[in-house]
Structures are given as C-alpha cells and as structure tokens.
Design an enzyme around this catalytic site. Structure first.
Site, PDB file in Angstrom:
ATOM      1  N   CYS A 139       0.815  -1.212   0.000  1.00 34.97           N
ATOM      2  CA  CYS A 139       0.000   0.000   0.000  1.00 34.97           C
ATOM      3  C   CYS A 139       0.846   1.258   0.000  1.00 34.97           C
ATOM      4  CB  CYS A 139      -0.925  -0.004   1.202  1.00 34.97           C
ATOM      5  SG  CYS A 139      -1.995  -1.424   1.198  1.00 34.97           S
ATOM      6  N   ASP A 198       2.753   2.335   2.434  1.00 39.13           N
ATOM      7  CA  ASP A 198       2.841   2.940   3.752  1.00 39.13           C
ATOM      8  C   ASP A 198       3.025   1.847   4.785  1.00 39.13           C
ATOM      9  OD1 ASP A 198       2.540   5.697   3.694  1.00 39.13           O
ATOM     10  OD2 ASP A 198       0.372   5.569   3.439  1.00 39.13           O
ATOM     11  N   CYS A 214       5.780   8.027   2.262  1.00 45.08           N
ATOM     12  CA  CYS A 214       6.046   9.333   1.676  1.00 45.08           C
ATOM     13  C   CYS A 214       6.541  10.308   2.735  1.00 45.08           C
ATOM     14  CB  CYS A 214       4.772   9.845   1.023  1.00 45.08           C
ATOM     15  SG  CYS A 214       3.405   9.940   2.172  1.00 45.08           S
ATOM     16  N   CYS A 239      -1.696   9.199   7.093  1.00 42.87           N
ATOM     17  CA  CYS A 239      -0.361   9.044   7.668  1.00 42.87           C
ATOM     18  C   CYS A 239      -0.416   9.193   9.182  1.00 42.87           C
ATOM     19  CB  CYS A 239       0.605  10.086   7.099  1.00 42.87           C
ATOM     20  SG  CYS A 239       0.901   9.901   5.342  1.00 42.87           S
TER      21      CYS A 239
END
Lengths: 400, 310
Positions: free
Chosen positions: B35, B37, B62, B106
């Site tokens: 995914c 992450d 990211c 996030c």
C-alpha cells in the site's frame, strides 16, 4: 548551484528561439487568419510556414493532414470519438493497459456511456505489448486500435507500423498517441499505415496548449469541436496563432537536434542509469532497454517510497518524477509498472529521469553524487530494509 | 506537489528518532509495503513509572508518513502509557501544523502503531478497533468514525466521494462492502435529521460502485447454484478442502500457499503462508477464495485468514 531538470517527459522548457518566433503573434501580427485584410493575411502566411515545419518533422505527405488542437489529450479524444462515428457498425476499441489517461479515461467513459467494448492489451515485464493478444482482439467489430508510440513512464517503444498493418487487416483504423515520441525519435509517416497520430507542443520545447492530430489523407474525421470552418472544418475555433507558430518552430528545432537527442542525450541517460545501478544495490532499470526512447530512464529503488525520494532530490535541486501513488494524488502505484508486474517492493520506489537536449554531463554527475546518500538515508528508515543482505526479488534487474 | 507545512518538511528532512531501538519493550507494526505505507514503532517503557522513556520508528512511505512517525515519537516520549493512549491522529496532525487532507491517513497510521506497540508491551493482542469504531480500510488506516465524519461534514453521497475524502476503498478494495454499509446508514440518518434529501441518499446496489476491483459481473459472494439439499458438516469441509487444493497451484506460482485451519459455521479459517504473508494483496486473495467457496457451497461464507503459528 543550478537546478537539474530531469522531468522532460512531464514538460520541457520552451526554447528561446521558439519564444522569439511566437512573440510577434501577440503584438504586431495579432490578426485573425480568417480575416480578409492585411492583418489576417500576414498571420495566414505564418501559419502556413508553421504547418510545413511540423509536416517535415512528421514526414507527412500533405500539409493538410495536420489538424491543430489544444494538445495531446484533445487529439486523442478527437481520434477515438471520430472513429466510433465514422466506422459504421463497429463499436470496439483495442488499446493497451499502459496508455496515458487521455486514452484510458476516455475508454472507461465510452464503456460506461456508449456501450463501447474496449480490449485492454497487456504488456510483459519489460513493457512490451502482447502482440498475440492484440491480434486476437482485433475483429470485424473493431472501430479503432489505439496504441501509444512510446510509453511516458518507461520510454518503451511499441511497433506501431506492424500494429497499424494488423489493424487494417481487420478493417479497423489505427491511431497512435505519439506525444512522447515526436521530437525524440525519427518519425516518417509517408507511406505509413498509421491513420492518426497525436502530438503535443510542450513535450518538444514548444508551448503548452497547442497540439496536433495527424489524419492521413482519405481518413474520415468527425470534429470534436464544432463551429467555424477553421482547419477545414475539422477543428473549429480561431487558430491559436502564437501556439501554432511556436509548435512549428519547435518542430524545426527538434529536427535539427534529432541526431544529438539520439547520441549525446542517449549517452547521458545511459551513463546515469548505469551509474545508479552500480552505486546503489537493489536498484533496477524498468522498461525495454533495447527499444526505448533515448531520453527516458526509469529506475526502481526497492524498499523505499518514491515521494520521499523526490522530496530529497528536490531539496538537492534535482527535479524528477515518480509513478508513486503519493505524488500523483491517486491511490495505486503507477498503472504502467503494475501492468508490467513490477513488484510492490519496487513499484513504489520507481523514479523516472527524463532528459532533453538541455541536459549536460554535469547534471548526470550531480545526480550520481547525491542519489546514493538519499537512497541510503531512506533505507535506514525503512522497516523493510535489513541491509545489503536482502535477497533479490524475482524481478530481474536489467543491468547485473 | 503537496502543500506541506514547514514543520512537516522539517520533520521529514531532519527526522528525530529514526532507526532501530535496541531492546525495545514494545513494538507496533502497521501498514504494508503493497500500500506504500508502513510503520514500525519501537518503545521503551520504564516499568516503575509506566512512562515511555525512548521511542524510535522505521517508516516506509512518503514525506508526510515519515514526518508523522517522527512527530509521534516526539509526542509520546516522557508520557505515561495512559497519557499516550489519549493521543489521537488529529493530535499528530496538529503537532505538525496540519497535514494535507489526502495525507491524513499518515497520522492515522501513527495512531494505530502506538496502540499496537503499547498492546505489545502489555502482552495484549491489539485489536484494530477503538472508540471510533472498526478500522474499515486497512490499506489507508481509515476507521468507521473517520468515514462517518467525512460523510457528515462534507455531505458525501457516493462511494467515489468517500474514496476521495478518506482514501478508503482506493487500494485493495476489500472494504467496499463495509464502507457501503456505513455510507447507507449515515446517509439515512442524515435524511432523518433533515440534512439530506431522501433522493440524494446512497442506497447499496442502487448506484454503480466506484473503486471496486472485482469485475462488475462477478459479485463477491456469487450464489449462482444453491445445492438442492443441505450439506453435512463433513461434506462441507471436504468440499472446502477440495476447493482450496484446486486453488493452491495458483498461489504457489506467486510464491505463496494456503492451508485450511478450521471450519466453524459459515467461517472458514485459512492460513496464508510464503509470499502471501505480509502481502496486502492477501486480502484480495482471501476475497477470491471466499467468492469461490460461496459459489460452490451455495451459502455465503466468510474466509478468515489466521496468522501463522496459531
């Protein structure tokens, strides 16, 4: 330090000579080409020159085979929608899984709203089209086959002449989105079987907002935009004179630099690519290395994520791009790399470096200098990285 | 490019507490490489005071994922476990001077990892649901409360909008049904409260679903040919075994494998091994197995992957 721009597949700097060619068309030569007076006539002459310049770059037999549009996307839309209208009784489209959204989004919409049947042809691990599947998908119901000339992410070049001939055997039209190819590799449409070709000005150091659709003489075209008689009734709207003149000047320059693009620029690209895989472990080159654009390198760095790489590169003054989900605002990693079955471990960390004639040896040196540190820094932070001992994935690197 | 706050940039470019914490007393891992992450949070807890004395992180993701992870460690160091558990994903976002809406997941990832690490320290098994309701989209860490809030605050009425606002359903697509239910229920409540016209409300099945990865013509649970008579438990297990056996070669060709662990009413417990472990696409695989079994058994079933070692 001067910034290093390596994102020329996204867009290019307008060449200074192109800007100079365009400027008079904003001021002294502001006329409407359709007007009968001197103002119009002068513009008309400029547009004719520009048309011939673009014709020469494409090797088109007739200058009226060029229809100016607002860009590559409009050209793509015009070609496919026109084919569905002119190819009576045929409602199928054959295209690839790695096309630009200008084609894929349109096809998805046509499936939903016009009951068009779309065949999406897959690619192999190097991004090469499955020709057998392509051949099988063509049939008496195929209105048009549309396959890009070269892929924007990997640079992989498709055998468009062969594909066009196969489409014709099935009685279908053949269109190619050549937005990334025009200006980078030699194109000669005289005697070609390609019916339609899309191109865009800003990918070859021309202005944004101008593009063209090449339509081979004899191929029927239904306009996407209706109104006045401009472009022989095939694309209405007052001519974008500065844009058309700029595209013409850009085409002439591209032709002049074609040799440089395919020798010096290609060598720069190769040196960067080989330098990266030599200096950085678990870095792999994606795409068809034997048959691709001279300016494009796509290198996947395993166990890290592309946006983080780009942010650190940007901080070091280097502009590149990635198919990473996080940068594009979409949710999936690049549809092109997924179609090539590049594993997730690498697909998220794929970076595209795309060169132009403006790039230099110093640009390559700069990237090679900073990249190993950036990759090491992010891998240090990655829970999936446990040092150089990681066994390689089943994904075969292009350079050993 | 995203609009990151100065603090996000600072925590990304100069992350604090990045790396491995030796002798961690609690470790929490959330997310998956598929995914884009993933976060591993390591904490050291003083058993006398119940305070977090050290925290480190490793993040695959990211810029804002790395910044959120680093911010999380800064926030929790020095806090007691109970104080740390009171932290929400919004606190992480606020600490960073805000996150772009598309990047809120996030901060959710940090929130989840913290709970996971504390549960690990306490020797508990962390359940990924909490006061806001069940975690619906595991790929992007979106829980029920977040989906509901997004629907209410922005008057969302389509699955596509929900995906844009929360990212939920955007990757593997296995949570589509769960999100559809929440959207239907929330819209219905909004209609009742006079916040939404009844004609606008989302109704499952009434509108095309966006974001679903399975082909339109093959519903997840396909009840095509219900058997005439009810099967015995033994017959069911035998049939399930045979079906899984037929599916194994396909999984093995991807370097994975699957075995039957248990069958309990309509629940089929399977263990995914090899390359399937930690592969977020495993949920797609599970979904595929589920639809195949449902078709063969003629009744809806739930296929539940169990961790190896159970």
């Amino acid at each position: 330090m001067d910034p290093v721009y390596l994102d020329n597949n996204a867009t290019t700097r307008v060449d200074a000579a192109v800007v100079s060619a365009m400027l008079p068309y904003f001021t002294e030569q502001f006329g409407n080409a359709s007007s009968i007076h001197a103002f119009g006539a002068e513009v008309g002459a400029g547009l004719r020159t520009a048309r011939r310049q673009l014709q020469a770059l494409l090797g088109a037999e007739f200058d009226h085979e060029i229809v100016y549009t607002g860009g590559g996307t409009e050209s793509d839309n015009t070609a496919i929608l026109s084919a569905l209208e002119t190819q009576g009784g045929r409602n199928e489209i054959v295209t690839s899984t790695v096309e630009h959204p200008a084609i894929l989004s349109l096809c998805a919409w046509l499936e939903k709203t016009r009951a068009a049947k779309v065949h999406y042809i897959g690619v192999d691990a190097r991004g090469r089209l499955d020709i057998d599947a392509y051949r099988k998908a063509l049939g008496p119901r195929t209105a048009i086959a549309s396959i890009m000339w070269a892929n924007n992410e990997t640079g992989t070049i498709f055998p468009v002449e062969t594909l066009a001939a196969l489409a014709h055997e099935a009685g279908a039209l053949f269109h190619t989105d050549a937005v990334q190819a025009v200006g980078k590799i030699k194109i000669d449409l005289s005697g070609s079987e390609i019916d339609m070709l899309s191109l865009s000005g800003h990918k070859l150091h021309g202005p944004k907002g101008i593009g063209a659709l090449y339509v081979r003489r004899g191929v029927r075209l239904r306009p996407l935009i209706r109104g006045g008689h401009q472009e022989r009734g095939r694309r209405a709207g007052t001519e974008n004179a500065p844009g058309i003149v700029g595209l013409g000047a850009a085409a002439a320059l591209a032709q002049e630099h074609m040799e440089d693009e395919n020798t010096r620029v290609r060598d720069l690209r190769d040196r960067l690519e080989q330098g990266l895989v030599q200096r950085i472990s678990h870095a792999v080159v994606t795409g068809d290395i034997e048959n691709r654009l001279p300016n494009t390198a796509n290198v996947a760095f395993e166990y890290i994520e592309g946006e983080a790489i780009l942010l650190l590169l940007n901080k070091a003054g280097i502009a590149a791009s990635s198919g990473s989900a996080c940068t594009s605002g979409s949710l999936e990693p690049s549809h092109v790399l997924r179609a090539m079955k590049v594993p997730y471990t690498a697909a998220h960390g794929a970076i595209r470096f795309s060169f132009s004639r403006e790039n230099t040896e110093a640009d390559v040196d700069r990237v090679l200098e900073v990249m190993p540190g950036i990759i090491a820094q992010l891998r240090q932070m990655s829970p999936f990285w446990d040092g150089e001992s990681k066994t390689r994935t089943a994904f075969t690197p292009t350079y050993a | 490019m995203w609009e990151y706050s100065e603090k996000v940039k600072d925590y990304f470019f100069n992350p604090k507490n990045a790396g491995v914490l030796e002798d961690a007393s609690g470790v929490g891992e959330v997310g998956a490489i598929a995914c884009g992450d993933a976060l591993k949070l390591m904490i050291k807890v003083d058993p006398e005071t119940d305070r977090i004395t050290e925290a480190k992180f490793q993040t695959f993701g990211c810029g804002s994922a790395i910044a959120s992870s680093s911010a999380l460690t800064e926030i929790i160091i020095g806090k007691t476990l109970d104080e740390a558990l009171a932290i929400t994903n919004q606190d992480i976002a606020d600490f960073l001077g805000g996150l772009p809406p598309e990047k809120m997941h996030c901060s959710v990832m940090g929130y989840e990892a913290l709970r996971s690490a504390i549960a690990n320290y306490r020797g508990e098994v962390w359940e990924d649901d909490h006061e806001e309701g069940a975690l619906l989209c595991k790929c992007f860490g979106v829980d029920e409360g977040m989906v509901e809030r997004a629907i209410r605050n922005n008057v969302l009425t389509t699955m596509e909008q929900v995906a844009h606002f929360t990212k939920a359903t955007g990757s593997c697509g296995t949570c589509v049904e769960g999100i559809e239910e929440v959207l239907e229920r929330t819209n219905a409540a909004m209609v009742e409260a006079g916040e939404l016209a009844a004609s606008q409300a989302f109704v499952v099945g009434a509108a095309p679903v966006v974001g679903r990865k399975t082909p339109r013509n093959s519903p997840v649970v396909a009840l095509t040919s219900p058997p005439a008579t009810k099967m015995t438990t033994l017959q069911r297990i035998k049939l399930i075994e045979a079906e899984l056996e037929a599916l194994r070669p396909a999984l093995q060709s991807d370097g994975g494998d699957c075995e039957l662990v248990d069958v309990e009413d309509n629940k089929v417990m399977v263990r995914l091994t090899g390359a399937c472990v930690n592969c977020q696409l495993a949920s797609v695989t599970v979904q595929g197995i589920q639809s195949r079994l449902a078709e063969r058994l003629g009744t809806p079933v739930r296929v539940i992957p169990v961790p190896s070692g159970h």
